[in-house]
Design an enzyme around this catalytic site. Structure first.
Site, PDB file in Angstrom:
ATOM      1  CG  HIS A 199      -0.317   0.086   2.531  1.00 13.47           C
ATOM      2  ND1 HIS A 199      -1.031   0.236   3.701  1.00 13.47           N
ATOM      3  CD2 HIS A 199       0.984   0.049   2.913  1.00 13.47           C
ATOM      4  CE1 HIS A 199      -0.208   0.275   4.737  1.00 13.47           C
ATOM      5  NE2 HIS A 199       1.021   0.168   4.285  1.00 13.47           N
ATOM      6  CB  CYS A 220       3.292   5.799   4.819  1.00 11.37           C
ATOM      7  SG  CYS A 220       3.629   4.774   6.265  1.00 11.37           S
ATOM      8  CG  HIS A 227       5.298   0.719   2.269  1.00 13.53           C
ATOM      9  ND1 HIS A 227       4.682   1.927   1.996  1.00 13.53           N
ATOM     10  CD2 HIS A 227       4.786   0.292   3.453  1.00 13.53           C
ATOM     11  CE1 HIS A 227       3.846   2.225   2.970  1.00 13.53           C
ATOM     12  NE2 HIS A 227       3.880   1.248   3.867  1.00 13.53           N
ATOM     13  CG  HIS A 270       3.143  -3.656   5.652  1.00 15.40           C
ATOM     14  ND1 HIS A 270       4.122  -3.259   6.523  1.00 15.40           N
ATOM     15  CD2 HIS A 270       2.595  -2.527   5.130  1.00 15.40           C
ATOM     16  CE1 HIS A 270       4.173  -1.935   6.545  1.00 15.40           C
ATOM     17  NE2 HIS A 270       3.257  -1.469   5.703  1.00 15.40           N
ATOM     18  CG  ASP A 323      -1.928 -13.600  -0.115  1.00 18.59           C
ATOM     19  OD1 ASP A 323      -1.110 -12.875   0.482  1.00 18.59           O
ATOM     20  OD2 ASP A 323      -1.699 -14.790  -0.389  1.00 18.59           O
ATOM     21  CG  HIS A 324       1.182 -12.295  -2.747  1.00 19.09           C
ATOM     22  ND1 HIS A 324       0.731 -13.265  -1.880  1.00 19.09           N
ATOM     23  CD2 HIS A 324       2.534 -12.268  -2.651  1.00 19.09           C
ATOM     24  CE1 HIS A 324       1.785 -13.823  -1.286  1.00 19.09           C
ATOM     25  NE2 HIS A 324       2.880 -13.238  -1.728  1.00 19.09           N
ATOM     26  CD  GLU A 337       0.921  -0.873   8.451  1.00 15.75           C
ATOM     27  OE1 GLU A 337       2.125  -0.520   8.604  1.00 15.75           O
ATOM     28  OE2 GLU A 337       0.080  -0.146   7.914  1.00 15.75           O
TER      29      GLU A 337
END
Length: 250
Positions: free
Chosen positions: A16, A35, A41, A43, A80-81, A125
C-alpha cells in the site's frame, strides 16, 4: 456461563501507499512521511480474528476451527499479494491505512454465518504496529498500537530492554485514514519517554529508590496522555521479558 472468545491468526502479504492525489508532495510528505514514498511498500500482515459464543455441548467448541480457518482464508485470498491502492476498489475513496483496512476486513467477515459473532479484529502491519476494531468501534472508530523500545536499569536488576506498547483510540480521520498522527506520536514518545529513560537508571530518572513496572507505566501515561492531541490514550503496556507484562490504563 459467559461467552467464550476464540482467536485465530492468519498471515498474508499486500502492498500500500498513503497518498491524497489532491494534495501536493509537500503536504503528502508532511502528513504521511515514508508511507508516501512511491511506488508502494509491502507488509507481511497478520490478522487476528476473535469470535465470541457459547461452547457447543456436543463438540466443546465455540466454532469449528476448520470452518473458521476456511472462512478466513477465503476472505484474505482477495487481498493476498495485491496492491491495495491499485487493485482494491475498497480504497478508491479512502487511504489503505491499517485502520481503514481493518474496517474493510471487518465488513467482509461480518456477513459470514459460519464463524459465530465477531468480537475483535486485529490487523498487524508488523511487530511494531497494529490496528484493532471491535463491535463498539463501528462504523468509524479504531485503536492503533505502536511499539517502542528502550534500555533501562531497574533497581535490583541488570539493564534490560523494555518494549512499550502505546495504544490510542479515536475516530478515523476521513482525510488521512488515521486515528492519530503516527509521526507526531513517534516524536512525542522520543521526547518524553525515550529521552527520559533510555540507557538510564530508573531510580535516578524517577527519583525513587524503588521503581516497579507499575510505577514506570504510570509515569509514561502521565507523560503522554495530556499531550496526545488526536485520539485518546487508552493503554500503556510494558514488556520487560517474554514472561512478564504490565498494563496501565489510567
Amino acid at each position: 456461563m459467559p461467552p467464550v472468545l476464540l482467536t485465530k491468526r492468519i498471515e498474508f502479504a499486500a502492498a500500500h501507499r498513503y497518498i491524497r492525489p489532491e494534495w501536493d508532495e509537500a503536504k503528502n510528505r508532511a502528513a504521511f512521511g515514508r508511507c508516501y514514498n512511491p511506488p508502494a511498500h509491502g507488509h507481511n500482515y497478520m490478522i487476528e480474528l476473535s469470535v465470541s459464543g457459547d461452547i457447543d455441548p456436543t463438540n466443546g467448541m465455540v466454532v469449528n476451527l476448520f470452518d473458521l480457518k476456511r472462512v478466513m482464508l477465503d476472505v484474505i485470498e482477495e487481498f493476498d499479494h495485491k496492491n491495495l491502492n491499485l487493485d482494491m476498489a475498497y480504497f478508491n475513496d479512502r487511504i489503505p491505512t491499517s485502520e481503514n483496512f481493518a474496517h474493510v476486513l471487518w465488513d467482509k467477515f461480518a456477513v459470514q454465518r459460519d464463524i459465530g459473532a465477531l468480537h475483535t479484529l486485529r490487523l498487524c502491519e508488523d511487530e511494531d504496529l497494529y490496528a484493532e476494531v471491535t463491535t463498539g468501534d463501528r462504523p468509524n472508530k479504531a485503536t492503533i498500537t505502536k511499539r517502542y523500545s528502550f534500555n533501562a536499569v531497574q533497581p535490583g536488576h541488570e539493564g534490560r530492554e523494555w518494549d512499550c506498547f502505546v495504544t490510542v483510540r479515536g475516530t478515523i480521520d476521513p482525510m488521512t485514514g488515521m486515528v492519530t498522527d503516527i509521526g507526531a506520536l513517534d516524536q512525542l514518545v522520543k521526547d518524553r519517554v525515550i529521552a527520559k529513560f533510555d540507557h538510564k537508571d530508573l531510580s535516578v530518572a524517577l527519583q525513587r529508590k524503588s521503581v516497579t513496572g507499575e510505577d514506570l507505566g504510570q509515569d509514561i501515561w502521565k507523560e503522554l496522555a495530556p499531550r496526545i492531541t488526536q485520539g485518546t490514550l487508552t493503554n500503556i503496556r510494558l514488556v520487560p521479558s517474554r514472561d512478564l507484562a504490565y498494563d496501565y490504563a489510567g
